[in-house]
Structures are given as structure tokens and as C-alpha cells.
Write an enzyme that holds these catalytic residues in place. Structure first.
Site, short mmCIF file in Angstrom:
data_model
loop_
_atom_site.label_atom_id
_atom_site.label_comp_id
_atom_site.label_asym_id
_atom_site.label_seq_id
_atom_site.Cartn_x
_atom_site.Cartn_y
_atom_site.Cartn_z
N ARG A 54 -35.91 -65.76 31.88
CA ARG A 54 -37.09 -65.78 32.74
C ARG A 54 -38.41 -65.61 31.98
NH1 ARG A 54 -32.81 -64.56 35.51
NH2 ARG A 54 -32.33 -63.53 33.55
N THR A 55 -38.49 -64.57 31.16
CA THR A 55 -39.78 -64.27 30.54
C THR A 55 -40.19 -65.39 29.59
OG1 THR A 55 -39.10 -61.96 30.66
CG2 THR A 55 -41.05 -62.44 29.35
N LYS A 83 -35.24 -63.09 5.22
CA LYS A 83 -35.37 -62.98 3.76
C LYS A 83 -36.04 -61.66 3.36
CE LYS A 83 -36.54 -67.86 3.61
NZ LYS A 83 -37.70 -68.72 3.30
N ARG A 104 -41.01 -60.53 22.20
CA ARG A 104 -39.98 -59.61 22.70
C ARG A 104 -39.22 -59.11 21.49
NH1 ARG A 104 -35.81 -60.60 27.58
NH2 ARG A 104 -37.75 -60.05 28.68
N HIS A 132 -42.24 -53.38 29.80
CA HIS A 132 -42.21 -54.83 30.04
C HIS A 132 -43.37 -55.14 30.99
CE1 HIS A 132 -40.90 -58.84 30.53
NE2 HIS A 132 -39.63 -58.66 30.85
N1 CP Z 1 -36.63 -60.08 33.86
C1 CP Z 1 -36.49 -60.49 32.57
O1 CP Z 1 -37.12 -59.95 31.64
O2 CP Z 1 -35.59 -61.48 32.40
P1 CP Z 1 -35.23 -62.17 31.02
O3 CP Z 1 -34.55 -61.11 30.14
O4 CP Z 1 -34.33 -63.31 31.34
O5 CP Z 1 -36.51 -62.60 30.36
#
Ligand code: CP
Length: 308
Positions: A54-55, A83, A104, A132
């Protein structure tokens, strides 16, 4: 006048209530109207060191829908970090190729480190079990849209509140809106004490429970979460809590609940929330995931200085 130009999005705690409401208003506008040339000439570097559907895809889609470009790597194993290059050096190089970075990372604090190293905006797309923040914006957007308000709601958080970064971020945001927060989890997966203490300092009202039955009749919103198997240091500990909460239509119908209860989930789900709930009027989690597009469009447009 709110301006988020050049702002990093690292923690929801860095945003005022006014700024949050500004993004939610802008997201409404983004949803009602396409802006195909707004980010023409801009490039988003998409750095995902942990899995995502999703993100990652909604950030990349949002960028492209506004005429921007995306650069990324297929998986972290193909970058020069393997490396021995530091994350700091990597982002300083990527800064020269892009207008903003979305990252992320499995290490808590990695997006903050990246933001401190570069002058372009950095977005935290999830750092370990910490925060998040962009998920929080779309969670708030969904609650506001489906409940008509964010003010004074009674919200239940169910599941893995220890490792659930979306819960940590959302709780801080809801503290701006005088919501009653109800944390429902097994004792070993409670909200971490540091978050509870900070929430208290911010004037948040909260209670803790072991079971949904204890509070279900009071809830306006139920925010379900997956037990985050990948974050457990000891697999035995995961086995002890695996499958603790399994919500399905029959279980829900057996509980005392409000008719207009809305159930959110950041997704992905595993076994905690059954497909039998999907067609009920309570379920808004697919709508929630899809609002990732207008919300992330408004965040990108704001920090890249073409809106607001
Ligand atoms: N909700 C969410 O962060 O989903 P993903 O891990 O698929 O990005």
C-alpha cells in the site's frame, strides 16, 4: 496560513492540529479533482528496505498521477549499501537525483537520520515499530469521512499495540481531537510505556483492556491491527499470542456495538479480521487503503511547494 514547503514527514508529533486539518482538507480537494501536471519535473526517490504494498504503490501512483517521476531500487540487496555504504552517504547521493525521498526502514530513527543528512524533504514510510505518519493522515481522513468528525470520538485499538507503528502514530494524532482512546491487547502487547507517558503529557484520555467485549458498546471506531510476527525477537513469544483476536461477522454480531461503528485496519491482515466482515457496513478498510492516493498526493504537493 499553513505551509509545509520543504517539511520532512518523520513523526506525526511534528505536526500541529492546524497542519493536520490542512492536509485533510487538501486531500478532499485532491480526491475531487485530478492534477496531472502539478509535479511535472519532480522526482520521488522511493527507498523501501522493508516489504510494502500500500504505502509504496500509493506513493508511487500519487507521484505519477500528478505528472512526477519515481526512481527506486528493485530490492535493497541491489544497492551499494550491501558493499558497506552507510545510509547517510546513500541518501546524500540520492539527494542529487531527486526532489524528495520516501523511506521505509527496519531501524527506528533511520528516516530522521536521512532527513538530517539531506536538504530535500524526507518522508517516513514506516520505521520499525516506531511511527508511520503518512498512514495516520489517511486513517484520519477515513475516520473524518465516515464519521463526519474527528472530535470527541471513542476509539478502540485492538491487537498488537507494542509493535504496531500505525497505532503509535494515530494515537498521537487523535490526542489533538479530544478522543477517548481504548487500548485492547494481550498483556505482552500493550502500548509501550513511553508512548503512554507522552500521550498523558499531551492530555490524552486512555484506558487499557484485555478483551474487546469490555468496551465494544462504547466504540465509534475500532482500529484493528495484525500481530507483527516479524518484530518478535523470540518466536516462542509470538506463538503465545498468535490468533488472540479473530474478528468475523458472527463474533461482531455477538457483541454489543453501535450501529454506526466503523472498523479500520492499516492492512495487511492475516487471521485477525475475517473476509466475512468485508461486506458489512462497519468495514471501511479498503476505502481507507484507497484514500492513500489523495492523501499522499496532498502530502507530496505540500512538501514540494506546489500547494499551500
Ligand atoms: N498499511 C501499510 O503500511 O501497508 P504496507 O505495509 O503494504 O505498505
Amino acid at each position: 496560513m499553513v505551509s509545509l514547503k520543504n517539511r520532512d514527514i518523520i513523526s506525526i508529533r511534528d505536526f500541529t492540529k492546524e497542519e493536520i486539518l490542512y492536509i485533510l482538507d487538501l486531500s478532499k480537494e485532491m480526491e475531487s479533482q485530478r492534477h496531472p501536471d502539478l509535479l511535472k519535473g519532480k522526482v520521488l526517490a522511493s527507498l523501501f528496505f522493508e516489504p510494502s504494498t500500500r504505502t509504496r504503490m500509493s506513493f508511487e501512483s500519487a507521484m505519477k498521477l500528478m505528472g512526477g517521476e519515481v526512481i527506486s531500487f528493485a530490492e535493497p540487496g541491489v544497492t551499494s549499501i550491501v558493499k558497506g555504504e552507510s545510509l547517510r552517504d546513500a541518501v546524500k547521493i540520492i539527494e542529487g537525483y531527486s526532489s524528495a525521498i520516501v523511506i521505509r526502514h527496519f531501524l527506528e530513527g533511520a528516516p530522521r537520520l536521512a532527513a538530517d543528512a539531506v536538504d530535500i524533504p524526507v518522508i517516513n514510510a514506516g520505521d520499525g515499530a516506531n511511527q508511520h505518519p503518512t498512514q495516520t493522515f489517511l486513517d484520519l481522513y477515513t475516520v473524518q469521512k465516515t464519521k463526519g468528525t474527528l472530535e470527541g470520538l471513542t476509539v478502540g485499538f485492538l491487537g498488537d499495540l507494542k509493535y504496531g507503528r500505525t497505532v503509535h502514530s494515530l494515537a498521537y494524532a487523535l490526542a489533538h481531537f479530544n478522543c477517548s482512546m481504548n487500548f485492547i491487547s494481550p498483556p505482552t502487547l500493550r502500548m509501550p510505556t513511553d508512548h503512554l507517558e507522552e500521550l498523558k503529557e499531551r492530555g490524552a484520555r486512555y484506558s487499557e483492556y484485555n478483551s474487546l467485549e469490555e468496551i465494544s458498546d462504547k466504540l465509534d471506531v475500532l482500529y484493528c491491527t495484525r500481530i507483527q510476527q516479524e518484530r518478535f525477537a523470540d518466536p516462542v513469544e509470538f506463538e503465545k499470542v498468535k490468533g488472540t483476536y479473530r474478528l468475523n461477522k458472527a463474533v461482531l454480531e455477538g457483541l454489543k456495538i453501535k450501529k454506526d461503528l466503523k472498523i479500520l485496519h492499516p492492512l495487511p491482515r492475516v487471521d485477525e479480521m475475517d473476509e466475512s466482515l468485508d461486506a458489512t457496513p462497519y468495514a471501511v478498510y479498503f476505502q481507507q487503503a484507497h484514500s492513500g492516493i489523495p492523501v499522499r498526493e496532498s502530502l507530496l504537493a505540500s512538501i514540494l511547494g506546489v500547494m499551500g
